[in-house]
Scaffold this motif. Sequence first.
Motif, PDB file in Angstrom:
ATOM      1  N   ASN A  65     -59.121 -32.078  -3.588  1.00  0.00           N
ATOM      2  CA  ASN A  65     -59.030 -31.814  -5.021  1.00  0.00           C
ATOM      3  C   ASN A  65     -59.836 -30.569  -5.360  1.00  0.00           C
ATOM      4  O   ASN A  65     -60.962 -30.406  -4.880  1.00  0.00           O
ATOM      5  N   LYS A 114     -60.486 -27.263  -8.545  1.00  0.00           N
ATOM      6  CA  LYS A 114     -60.299 -26.738  -9.896  1.00  0.00           C
ATOM      7  C   LYS A 114     -59.824 -25.301  -9.738  1.00  0.00           C
ATOM      8  O   LYS A 114     -60.301 -24.596  -8.870  1.00  0.00           O
ATOM      9  N   GLU A 161     -54.633 -30.287  -7.855  1.00  0.00           N
ATOM     10  CA  GLU A 161     -55.353 -30.302  -9.128  1.00  0.00           C
ATOM     11  C   GLU A 161     -54.503 -31.028 -10.152  1.00  0.00           C
ATOM     12  O   GLU A 161     -53.287 -30.804 -10.230  1.00  0.00           O
ATOM     13  N   ASP A 162     -55.149 -31.873 -10.932  1.00  0.00           N
ATOM     14  CA  ASP A 162     -54.482 -32.492 -12.071  1.00  0.00           C
ATOM     15  C   ASP A 162     -54.659 -31.529 -13.237  1.00  0.00           C
ATOM     16  O   ASP A 162     -55.714 -31.483 -13.861  1.00  0.00           O
ATOM     17  N   GLU A 163     -53.628 -30.733 -13.479  1.00  0.00           N
ATOM     18  CA  GLU A 163     -53.737 -29.699 -14.522  1.00  0.00           C
ATOM     19  C   GLU A 163     -53.538 -30.275 -15.922  1.00  0.00           C
ATOM     20  O   GLU A 163     -53.635 -29.538 -16.891  1.00  0.00           O
ATOM     21  N   GLU A 194     -49.858 -29.060  -6.454  1.00  0.00           N
ATOM     22  CA  GLU A 194     -50.326 -29.022  -5.071  1.00  0.00           C
ATOM     23  C   GLU A 194     -49.717 -27.858  -4.305  1.00  0.00           C
ATOM     24  O   GLU A 194     -48.667 -27.348  -4.668  1.00  0.00           O
ATOM     25  N   ILE A 216     -56.462 -24.278  -9.148  1.00  0.00           N
ATOM     26  CA  ILE A 216     -55.561 -24.261  -7.993  1.00  0.00           C
ATOM     27  C   ILE A 216     -54.704 -22.995  -7.932  1.00  0.00           C
ATOM     28  O   ILE A 216     -54.458 -22.460  -6.858  1.00  0.00           O
TER      29      ILE A 216
END
Length: 127
Positions: free
Chosen positions: A79, A81, A124-126, A109, A83
């Motif tokens: 994970n 920040k 990253e969970d954007e 990803e 990406i």
Amino acid sequence: MESLSPNLFVRDMHATIDFYERLGFQLQMTVPDAGKGPLVWAMMRAGSVTFMFQSFESLADTLPAVRREDGGSLLFYINVKGIRALFDRISPQVTIVHGLQKTFYGATEFSIIDNNNYVLTFAEDEG
């Protein structure tokens, strides 16, 4: 349990250190200490992600069950920040398995292969 630090077996310690420095990792420690002989082990860190790298030869007698092959049937999911900035920075220097994509579970990803044929997926969970 408090943490997990994979210990990856590699054929060329210096090439591996160079590769991971390009990804943004910093060398933390080596055995032996730098300049005191051929490296058999190294630890590198980027943020809270730690990898250890070890030569196959250093454990030949201790752990003969370790397969002497590059890569493996595992994937490291990291994970991050930023990406898109990471992808733009490293993509010209690495082998891309798949470029930036949005997954069904909402993460952005991309995956690369390192110089030892291990797959690294950055996510990253954007939001």
